[in-house]
Write a protein that holds these residues in place. Structure first.
Motif, mmCIF file in Angstrom:
data_model
loop_
_atom_site.group_PDB
_atom_site.id
_atom_site.type_symbol
_atom_site.label_atom_id
_atom_site.label_comp_id
_atom_site.label_asym_id
_atom_site.label_seq_id
_atom_site.Cartn_x
_atom_site.Cartn_y
_atom_site.Cartn_z
ATOM 1 N N THR A 479 0.825 -1.205 0.000
ATOM 2 C CA THR A 479 0.000 0.000 0.000
ATOM 3 C C THR A 479 0.859 1.255 0.000
ATOM 4 O O THR A 479 0.553 2.231 -0.696
ATOM 5 C CB THR A 479 -0.931 0.007 1.226
ATOM 6 O OG1 THR A 479 -1.656 -1.218 1.277
ATOM 7 C CG2 THR A 479 -1.915 1.159 1.149
ATOM 8 N N GLN A 480 1.949 1.223 0.774
ATOM 9 C CA GLN A 480 2.818 2.402 0.836
ATOM 10 C C GLN A 480 3.456 2.673 -0.524
ATOM 11 O O GLN A 480 3.542 3.823 -0.969
ATOM 12 C CB GLN A 480 3.894 2.184 1.913
ATOM 13 C CG GLN A 480 4.583 3.453 2.377
ATOM 14 C CD GLN A 480 5.676 3.909 1.440
ATOM 15 O OE1 GLN A 480 6.452 3.085 0.948
ATOM 16 N NE2 GLN A 480 5.754 5.203 1.188
ATOM 17 N N ASN A 481 3.870 1.610 -1.205
ATOM 18 C CA ASN A 481 4.455 1.778 -2.541
ATOM 19 C C ASN A 481 3.443 2.313 -3.543
ATOM 20 O O ASN A 481 3.797 3.023 -4.484
ATOM 21 C CB ASN A 481 5.006 0.443 -3.058
ATOM 22 C CG ASN A 481 6.307 0.065 -2.395
ATOM 23 O OD1 ASN A 481 7.053 0.925 -1.938
ATOM 24 N ND2 ASN A 481 6.599 -1.226 -2.334
ATOM 25 N N GLU A 482 2.160 1.954 -3.349
ATOM 26 C CA GLU A 482 1.127 2.327 -4.306
ATOM 27 C C GLU A 482 0.443 3.654 -3.972
ATOM 28 O O GLU A 482 -0.391 4.121 -4.745
ATOM 29 C CB GLU A 482 0.066 1.223 -4.391
ATOM 30 C CG GLU A 482 0.575 -0.089 -4.963
ATOM 31 C CD GLU A 482 0.941 0.011 -6.443
ATOM 32 O OE1 GLU A 482 0.504 0.976 -7.099
ATOM 33 O OE2 GLU A 482 1.668 -0.869 -6.929
ATOM 34 N N GLU A 492 2.672 10.060 4.100
ATOM 35 C CA GLU A 492 3.613 9.997 5.216
ATOM 36 C C GLU A 492 3.194 8.966 6.262
ATOM 37 O O GLU A 492 4.036 8.289 6.847
ATOM 38 C CB GLU A 492 3.742 11.376 5.865
ATOM 39 C CG GLU A 492 4.282 12.445 4.933
ATOM 40 C CD GLU A 492 5.673 12.109 4.417
ATOM 41 O OE1 GLU A 492 6.474 11.512 5.164
ATOM 42 O OE2 GLU A 492 5.951 12.440 3.243
ATOM 43 N N GLY A 493 1.882 8.843 6.477
ATOM 44 C CA GLY A 493 1.413 7.924 7.513
ATOM 45 C C GLY A 493 1.720 6.479 7.211
ATOM 46 O O GLY A 493 2.182 5.736 8.093
ATOM 47 N N THR A 494 1.472 6.054 5.979
ATOM 48 C CA THR A 494 1.772 4.657 5.627
ATOM 49 C C THR A 494 3.266 4.373 5.709
ATOM 50 O O THR A 494 3.674 3.278 6.066
ATOM 51 C CB THR A 494 1.250 4.326 4.216
ATOM 52 O OG1 THR A 494 1.796 5.242 3.258
ATOM 53 C CG2 THR A 494 -0.265 4.391 4.152
ATOM 54 N N LYS A 495 4.064 5.384 5.393
ATOM 55 C CA LYS A 495 5.525 5.211 5.471
ATOM 56 C C LYS A 495 5.953 4.998 6.923
ATOM 57 O O LYS A 495 6.787 4.140 7.216
ATOM 58 C CB LYS A 495 6.221 6.443 4.886
ATOM 59 C CG LYS A 495 7.719 6.284 4.702
ATOM 60 C CD LYS A 495 8.342 7.553 4.122
ATOM 61 C CE LYS A 495 7.845 7.801 2.709
ATOM 62 N NZ LYS A 495 8.507 8.980 2.098
ATOM 63 N N LEU A 520 -1.528 6.086 14.650
ATOM 64 C CA LEU A 520 -1.333 6.469 13.242
ATOM 65 C C LEU A 520 -2.428 5.880 12.348
ATOM 66 O O LEU A 520 -2.922 6.550 11.435
ATOM 67 C CB LEU A 520 0.037 5.996 12.752
ATOM 68 C CG LEU A 520 1.246 6.870 13.095
ATOM 69 C CD1 LEU A 520 2.536 6.107 12.807
ATOM 70 C CD2 LEU A 520 1.211 8.173 12.306
ATOM 71 N N SER A 521 -2.783 4.638 12.606
ATOM 72 C CA SER A 521 -3.803 3.974 11.795
ATOM 73 C C SER A 521 -5.119 4.723 11.859
ATOM 74 O O SER A 521 -5.814 4.890 10.838
ATOM 75 C CB SER A 521 -3.999 2.522 12.261
ATOM 76 O OG SER A 521 -2.829 1.763 12.066
ATOM 77 N N ASP A 522 -5.467 5.196 13.038
ATOM 78 C CA ASP A 522 -6.712 5.935 13.209
ATOM 79 C C ASP A 522 -6.662 7.256 12.436
ATOM 80 O O ASP A 522 -7.632 7.654 11.783
ATOM 81 C CB ASP A 522 -6.953 6.193 14.696
ATOM 82 C CG ASP A 522 -8.341 6.753 14.960
ATOM 83 O OD1 ASP A 522 -9.328 6.098 14.567
ATOM 84 O OD2 ASP A 522 -8.439 7.852 15.538
ATOM 85 N N THR A 523 -5.525 7.932 12.485
ATOM 86 C CA THR A 523 -5.367 9.206 11.777
ATOM 87 C C THR A 523 -5.428 9.005 10.265
ATOM 88 O O THR A 523 -6.105 9.756 9.556
ATOM 89 C CB THR A 523 -4.019 9.856 12.152
ATOM 90 O OG1 THR A 523 -3.977 10.065 13.568
ATOM 91 C CG2 THR A 523 -3.837 11.183 11.429
ATOM 92 N N ILE A 524 -4.725 7.988 9.770
ATOM 93 C CA ILE A 524 -4.705 7.713 8.326
ATOM 94 C C ILE A 524 -6.108 7.393 7.830
ATOM 95 O O ILE A 524 -6.541 7.878 6.780
ATOM 96 C CB ILE A 524 -3.742 6.548 8.020
ATOM 97 C CG1 ILE A 524 -2.299 6.945 8.357
ATOM 98 C CG2 ILE A 524 -3.837 6.131 6.548
ATOM 99 C CD1 ILE A 524 -1.335 5.768 8.393
#
Length: 626
Positions: A479-482, A492-495, A520-524
């Motif tokens: 997901t971060q790559n995509e 930035e959050g997934t990274k 972080l998951s909640d914010t993203i």
């Protein structure tokens, strides 16, 4: 030959049906991508060569002008039982041959075509029982094929065969017997929900476009399908492209749209080839283009190839890509229904959704709505992969349990006991045994309540040797790559989440890592612009919910319970089992193993690079991974 009226369509259909009946036997060779990779096209050519050498009339295309009996040799769509490919079906007997090789062709022709006997050694067997007919095989027995009813049963590249089995009957009905309101009402009452992700009601979406006052509207088919392990849309585009076109034509009539686009990733060359041929053939027959069947309705379709960006599965990013722009989502509202392709009202559904339209129009809303639980009508296709004995493409009624899919259709878990299933791809979540998910109904609402989603239908089974932290890290890496990078929370959050997961699997994790991942998951989820970001951390959140003990073992005990995270492994030699043969020492690339012959050897953990070569080399099971 152009078909100018619906009366002509009926005449032509009868001609094609008679031509099919003259094919007293048919050989249907799976020509989906999986079987093609296994050599099915070579098998097709070899059987053709054998038939011709024996002076047996062979039709590789439907010869509707002929009045002679023949053998039909067809490149069909995906039969679904991918684990057993290449697959070959003999009609009218319904025999299915599995794992066919080129050297089997002569015997198939001699026994099953010239003679009337099955080749028993090629028939699927389970627990000593032979299953001659495809529909009797356990893999198929609990399936109900609606969208994929023709895949594996007709020539995937023949518009004539599609018409012969009833194709474009729904188009005729929609054009001549139904108004736009009638069509939308039928789709709405059927309860068809989008098969590409969130399950939005299809009739409601079409209604939103229909009421728009713009003269120019578009019908778009999302064939991007970027989920790891998913191949349902690809299989339909390859195996029954006219079913997709027909669904789009009907959507056009329902919403007063006259132009359509199929967005398909360039990594699907066979799908692109067959869709292109289907569009050309439909235009030639007068089933696409100006004044279809003399109805006064114009509709045409073009193909737009994507470069493989996962984010282009999102509606606004997909339409931007078709327009020639970078595939990035935009802020909504306005929605695609009001402001879609070229800033015009747009219907956007995925391939499987369109594949369900024609059967609903022909059989009626009541027929369709009776399959599946309330508010979850019809069937759903899944790509069944991972640690399961029988991988492949399946289609089951909504509400079928996870247990039925994995154990009855999939033949059980491979290489261990059932541990979890990842459903819905990188945007989905993990379901597990301990939470009672095996008996869970596979439908939109039930899965959502469990913190997962059907998504496009990727279903990856995992056994008890799977590390769930690594699974979460794998999907987060994808997901971060995509991520397109447009919005900060996703970019930035997934990274950051990926960095934290990397720390955990590499032995640097702490309990604070887990707290920060949850925050972080909640914010993203709440702040991301599009569906990719909003669901990006779902695999992480669901694994932390159902397998929290594994996360704690990684960060507190610095151990991977599944023995998969290399940095958390240690190799030791059991002195009671070691024979002192020195084989482990000789294969160690780091020189970490020392000892004397006929005495127990020892591993220096400070030098060990944890490659596992010593364990593979030991004949006495003396090397242990702890």
């Amino acid at each position: 030959m152009r078909i100018n009226t619906f009366d002509e369509l009926n005449v032509v259909r009868n001609e094609y049906k008679k031509a099919l009946e003259l094919q007293k036997k048919q050989i249907l060779i799976c020509a989906g991508t999986g079987c093609v990779a296994g050599g099915s096209l070579v098998i097709h050519d070899r059987i053709k060569e054998i038939l011709e050498s024996k002076n047996i009339k062979c039709d590789v295309v439907l010869q509707h002008e002929s009045h002679d009996e023949s053998v039909g040799l067809k490149k069909s769509g995906c039969h679904g039982f991918c684990e057993m490919g290449p697959l070959l079906r003999i009609e009218p007997m319904g025999w299915l041959y599995v794992k066919v090789k080129v050297e089997d062709c002569e015997e198939i022709v001699e026994k099953s075509i010239i003679g009337n006997d099955p080749v028993e050694r090629l028939v699927y067997s389970e627990d000593g029982k032979l299953y001659f007919k495809q529909e009797d095989i356990p893999f198929y027995k609990k399936q109900t094929r609606v969208a994929f009813e023709h895949c594996g049963h007709i020539n995937a590249e023949s518009i004539e065969e599609y018409i012969a089995v009833g194709g474009y009957s729904a188009t005729k009905k929609a054009l001549f017997d139904m108004t736009s309101e009638d069509i939308i009402k039928e789709i709405s009452e059927a309860g068809l929900r989008g098969r590409g992700g969130g399950g939005f009601p299809t009739g409601k979406k079409w209604q939103q476009v229909y009421i728009q006052q713009e003269e120019e509207k578009y019908i778009v088919c999302n064939g991007d399908e970027g989920d790891p392990g998913a191949f349902m849309d690809r299989s339909m585009m390859e195996g029954d492209p006219h079913r997709v076109l027909e669904g789009m034509i009907i959507a056009g009539k329902a919403t007063n749209a006259h132009n359509g686009y199929i967005y398909v990733r360039a990594e699907y060359p066979l799908a692109v080839k067959r869709l292109s041929k289907a569009i050309d053939d439909a235009r030639e027959k007068g089933l696409l283009g100006k004044n279809i069947l003399n109805s006064g309705f114009d509709f045409d379709i073009n193909i737009s190839q994507g470069a493989g960006a996962f984010v282009c599965g999102e509606g606004s990013a997909l339409t931007a890509s078709i327009e020639g722009n970078r595939g990035m989502p935009r802020v909504k509202p306005p929605r695609t229904a009001e402001h879609g392709l070229f800033y015009k009202p747009t219907v956007l559904n995925n391939v499987e959704t369109y594949g369900n339209v024609a059967p609903i129009i022909i059989n009626g809303a009541k027929w369709y709505s009776e399959m599946g639980p309330e508010n979850n009508s019809g069937t759903k296709a899944f790509a069944l992969t991972g640690n399961v004995n029988h991988t492949g493409l399946i289609e089951v009624p909504m509400g079928t349990s996870l247990k039925e899919v994995i154990f009855d259709i999939g033949g059980g878990v491979k290489g261990g006991e059932f541990k979890a299933v990842q459903i819905g791809g990188p945007s989905g979540g993990c379901l597990c045994l301990d939470a009672g998910h095996l008996d869970m109904s596979l439908d939109f609402d039930t899965l959502k309540s469990a913190g997962a989603m059907i998504g496009s239908g990727g279903l990856v089974v995992m056994n008890d040797k799977t590390c769930m932290v690594e699974v979460a890290r794998f999907f987060m890496n994808f997901t971060q790559n995509e991520s397109c990078g447009k919005c900060v929370p996703c970019r930035e959050g997934t990274k950051r989440v990926l960095e934290l997961l990397n720390d955990i699997v590499e032995g640097r994790g702490t309990m604070e890592h887990l707290e920060l991942i949850e925050e972080l998951s909640d914010t993203i989820k709440n702040a991301s612009l599009c569906g990719l970001g909003k669901t990006a951390t779902l695999p992480v959140v669901s694994t932390m919910k159902y397998f929290r003990d594994e996360y704690i073992a990684h960060v507190v005990d610095k151990k991977c319970p599944a023995g998969q995270c290399k940095a958390l492994l240690n190799y030791v030699i059991d002195p009671e089992l070691c024979k002192g043969c020195s084989k482990c020492s000789r294969v160690c690339p780091a020189g970490a193993i020392t000892g004397e012959i006929r005495k127990p050897f020892v591993i220096d953990t400070s030098k060990c690079i944890k490659c596992g070569a010593c364990m593979d080399a030991c004949n006495f099971d003396a090397v242990k991974r702890v």
